[in-house]
Write an enzyme that holds these catalytic residues in place. Structure first.
Site, PDB file in Angstrom:
ATOM      1  N   LYS A 193       0.848  -1.199   0.000  1.00  0.00           N
ATOM      2  CA  LYS A 193       0.000   0.000   0.000  1.00  0.00           C
ATOM      3  C   LYS A 193       0.871   1.232   0.000  1.00  0.00           C
ATOM      4  O   LYS A 193       1.998   1.194   0.512  1.00  0.00           O
ATOM      5  CB  LYS A 193      -0.878   0.016   1.262  1.00  0.00           C
ATOM      6  CG  LYS A 193      -2.109   0.881   1.117  1.00  0.00           C
ATOM      7  CD  LYS A 193      -3.208   0.099   0.436  1.00  0.00           C
ATOM      8  CE  LYS A 193      -4.483   0.860   0.264  1.00  0.00           C
ATOM      9  NZ  LYS A 193      -5.590  -0.028  -0.117  1.00  0.00           N
ATOM     10  N   GLY A 208     -20.771   6.832   2.258  1.00  0.00           N
ATOM     11  CA  GLY A 208     -19.731   7.124   1.259  1.00  0.00           C
ATOM     12  C   GLY A 208     -20.340   7.018  -0.123  1.00  0.00           C
ATOM     13  O   GLY A 208     -20.918   5.978  -0.473  1.00  0.00           O
ATOM     14  N   TYR A 209     -20.265   8.119  -0.885  1.00  0.00           N
ATOM     15  CA  TYR A 209     -20.822   8.063  -2.249  1.00  0.00           C
ATOM     16  C   TYR A 209     -19.711   8.333  -3.262  1.00  0.00           C
ATOM     17  O   TYR A 209     -19.879   9.031  -4.247  1.00  0.00           O
ATOM     18  CB  TYR A 209     -21.990   9.052  -2.397  1.00  0.00           C
ATOM     19  CG  TYR A 209     -23.089   8.528  -3.311  1.00  0.00           C
ATOM     20  CD1 TYR A 209     -23.787   7.375  -2.990  1.00  0.00           C
ATOM     21  CD2 TYR A 209     -23.411   9.181  -4.505  1.00  0.00           C
ATOM     22  CE1 TYR A 209     -24.774   6.879  -3.816  1.00  0.00           C
ATOM     23  CE2 TYR A 209     -24.412   8.692  -5.341  1.00  0.00           C
ATOM     24  CZ  TYR A 209     -25.093   7.545  -4.986  1.00  0.00           C
ATOM     25  OH  TYR A 209     -26.087   7.052  -5.808  1.00  0.00           O
ATOM     26  N   GLY A 210     -18.530   7.754  -2.980  1.00  0.00           N
ATOM     27  CA  GLY A 210     -17.402   7.861  -3.909  1.00  0.00           C
ATOM     28  C   GLY A 210     -17.528   6.762  -4.952  1.00  0.00           C
ATOM     29  O   GLY A 210     -18.626   6.278  -5.230  1.00  0.00           O
ATOM     30  N   ASN A 211     -16.400   6.349  -5.488  1.00  0.00           N
ATOM     31  CA  ASN A 211     -16.413   5.366  -6.573  1.00  0.00           C
ATOM     32  C   ASN A 211     -17.138   4.080  -6.188  1.00  0.00           C
ATOM     33  O   ASN A 211     -18.016   3.610  -6.911  1.00  0.00           O
ATOM     34  CB  ASN A 211     -14.977   5.071  -7.022  1.00  0.00           C
ATOM     35  CG  ASN A 211     -14.945   4.031  -8.123  1.00  0.00           C
ATOM     36  OD1 ASN A 211     -15.626   4.172  -9.128  1.00  0.00           O
ATOM     37  ND2 ASN A 211     -14.192   2.972  -7.915  1.00  0.00           N
ATOM     38  N   ALA A 212     -16.779   3.528  -5.029  1.00  0.00           N
ATOM     39  CA  ALA A 212     -17.395   2.262  -4.627  1.00  0.00           C
ATOM     40  C   ALA A 212     -18.867   2.470  -4.268  1.00  0.00           C
ATOM     41  O   ALA A 212     -19.750   1.726  -4.724  1.00  0.00           O
ATOM     42  CB  ALA A 212     -16.631   1.648  -3.462  1.00  0.00           C
ATOM     43  N   GLY A 213     -19.152   3.482  -3.461  1.00  0.00           N
ATOM     44  CA  GLY A 213     -20.506   3.709  -2.960  1.00  0.00           C
ATOM     45  C   GLY A 213     -21.523   3.972  -4.051  1.00  0.00           C
ATOM     46  O   GLY A 213     -22.627   3.401  -4.041  1.00  0.00           O
TER      47      GLY A 213
HETATM   48  N1  GLU Z   1      -7.282   0.138  -3.389  1.00  0.00           N
HETATM   49  C1  GLU Z   1      -8.074  -1.014  -3.680  1.00  0.00           C
HETATM   50  C2  GLU Z   1      -8.137  -1.913  -2.467  1.00  0.00           C
HETATM   51  O1  GLU Z   1      -7.972  -1.499  -1.342  1.00  0.00           O
HETATM   52  C3  GLU Z   1      -7.604  -1.714  -4.944  1.00  0.00           C
HETATM   53  C4  GLU Z   1      -6.201  -2.206  -4.911  1.00  0.00           C
HETATM   54  C5  GLU Z   1      -5.700  -2.690  -6.266  1.00  0.00           C
HETATM   55  O2  GLU Z   1      -6.470  -2.678  -7.215  1.00  0.00           O
HETATM   56  O3  GLU Z   1      -4.536  -3.066  -6.314  1.00  0.00           O
HETATM   57  O4  GLU Z   1      -8.436  -3.064  -2.579  1.00  0.00           O
END
Ligand code: GLU
Length: 429
Positions: A120, A232-237
């Site tokens: 990360k 959360g209404y970002g990409n995932a939400g």
């Molecule tokens: N950031 C996303 C996660 O926490 C995706 C990570 C990725 O695609 O490598 O799973």
């Protein structure tokens, strides 16, 4: 930094709950280590990341001054393959959040069986206060600074909180210039035109929705008669709202960092997204009641999706959660104290590193397409994603049933045992 807060537990005494995400990640690992009877020497290696790089990135600002930003790249474990995981740009980023997120990536890649370890990255910055060109210079500066330890066969970054396909494009370009040839496999979550995968944009939400569909089957919940609240209404939400709505689920509440909205009759997710794009937030959406982020978590609903940041459901508020299924769209939204309360209340939790693994799974597909030069249709991407998420969900669910353990522990048991097997086969122990 130790972040401890004093909270009042419902009906119990005042207690101090650990809210440092890395300490939480270590506690969760320990539970699995105990269940699996793993030796201390093996546990010792998994407790801490294998490599940590801290960098300082000088960036020329638009006013001619130079500002220096601090960034990190953490590689937790690469026994199962090159490290994989996103980069966050966040003002509250700390080395401990990045360490926690890197270890969760190890377990995430393992639980869905994709051939990666966990990594990360993070930069302490507020992207909302940077101009487009400052953001570009920061993105290029970051990837240059960590270039020595990343690469398609070493460690493959991706988007995360407040980073976008455009940022991935700048990073890919900068790294490719350093190599003097195109390296699309350096990073995933890129725009389609430069090697991104079809389906990657909505993959995290899609993966979560496959898990929710399977959870509803085992719990005998009719999704067409269900309601959901999404924090959360970002990409995932926002994609989760759309996909659940397409399956007949009524979306009764959504929120973002500025607050939430509620309507018992349900929202049209596309209209809410359009409103947010125009106004910068979901708040003040016409015809909705305003609620706080905390209220949203405690609403009467069937499915609750915490899709914002860590530590949203703690010992202080877990007792007020009324949902039947909690689907963890974000990383680390539910603390161990909250887990204990969920267990007692019989709330079915789909743990983060299973629930949101759709993103990294399609990142893996993107990387495979980049490395082979053969690109897939969206149908192919979602067919394979469905297969992986469905199988992984049932593997975790069955382990929880067989061993009579909480779903998060079951996910850890599967993920950790695969990493340990890889380490043993490689002769590390
Ligand atoms: N950031 C996303 C996660 O926490 C995706 C990570 C990725 O695609 O490598 O799973």
């Amino acid at each position: 930094m130790d972040i401890k807060i004093t909270i009042e537990k419902i009906g119990l005494d005042i207690v101090t709950e650990e809210l440092n995400p890395f300490k939480i990640a270590q506690m969760q690992l320990e539970t699995a280590v105990k269940i699996l009877g793993i030796e201390p020497e093996v546990h010792d290696l998994m407790k801490e990341p294998m490599r940590i790089l801290q960098v300082r990135i000088p960036v020329k600002m638009d006013d001619g001054m130079t500002r220096t930003f601090t960034g990190f790249r953490v590689q937790h474990n690469d026994a199962r393959g090159p490290c994989k995981g996103g980069i966050r740009f966040h003002p509250d980023e700390t080395i401990d959040t990045v360490k926690a997120l890197a270890s969760w990536m190890t377990w995430k890649c393992s639980v869905v069986g994709i051939p990666y370890g966990g990594g990360k990255g993070g930069v302490i910055c507020n992207p909302k206060e940077l101009s487009e060109s400052e953001l570009e210079r920061l993105s290029r500066g970051y990837i240059r600074a960590v270039a020595q330890i990343v690469g398609p066969l070493k460690d493959i970054p991706a988007p995360d909180v407040y980073t976008t396909p455009q940022i991935m494009a700048w990073m890919m370009d900068e790294y490719s210039k350093m190599c003097q040839y195109n390296v699309p496999g350096l990073i995933t979550g890129k725009p389609i035109a430069i090697g991104g995968s079809l389906g990657r944009g909505s993959a995290t939400a899609q993966g979560a929705v496959y898990c929710i569909r399977e959870a509803a089957k085992v719990l005998k919940i009719d999704l067409t008669k269900s309601t959901a609240a999404i924090q959360g209404y970002g990409n995932a939400g926002n994609h989760a709202a759309r996909l659940l709505n397409e399956m007949g689920v009524k979306i009764i509440a959504v929120s973002d960092s500025r607050g939430g909205i509620y309507n018992a009759d349900g929202f049209d997710p596309a209209k809410v997204l359009e409103f947010k794009s125009k106004n910068g937030s979901v708040i003040n959406y016409p015809g909705a009641m305003s609620i706080s982020n905390q209220d949203l978590l405690e609403l009467e609903c069937d499915i609750l999706l915490p899709g914002a940041l860590e530590n949203q459901i703690t010992g202080a508020n877990a007792g007020n959660v009324k949902a039947k299924i909690v689907a963890e769209l974000a990383n680390g939204p539910v603390t161990p104290d909250a887990d204990a309360i969920f267990m007692k209340k019989g709330i079915y939790d789909i743990p983060d590193f299973l629930c949101n693994a759709g993103g990294v799974t399609v990142s893996y597909f993107e990387w495979v397409q980049n490395q082979t030069g053969l690109y897939w249709t969206e149908e192919e991407v979602f067919r394979r994603l469905d297969e992986i998420m469905t199988n992984s969900f049932h593997a975790v669910h069955n382990t929880a049933e067989e061993k009579k353990i909480y779903t998060r522990s079951a996910a850890y048991v599967l993920a950790v045992s695969r990493v340990v097997e890889a380490m043993r086969l490689r002769g590390w122990f």
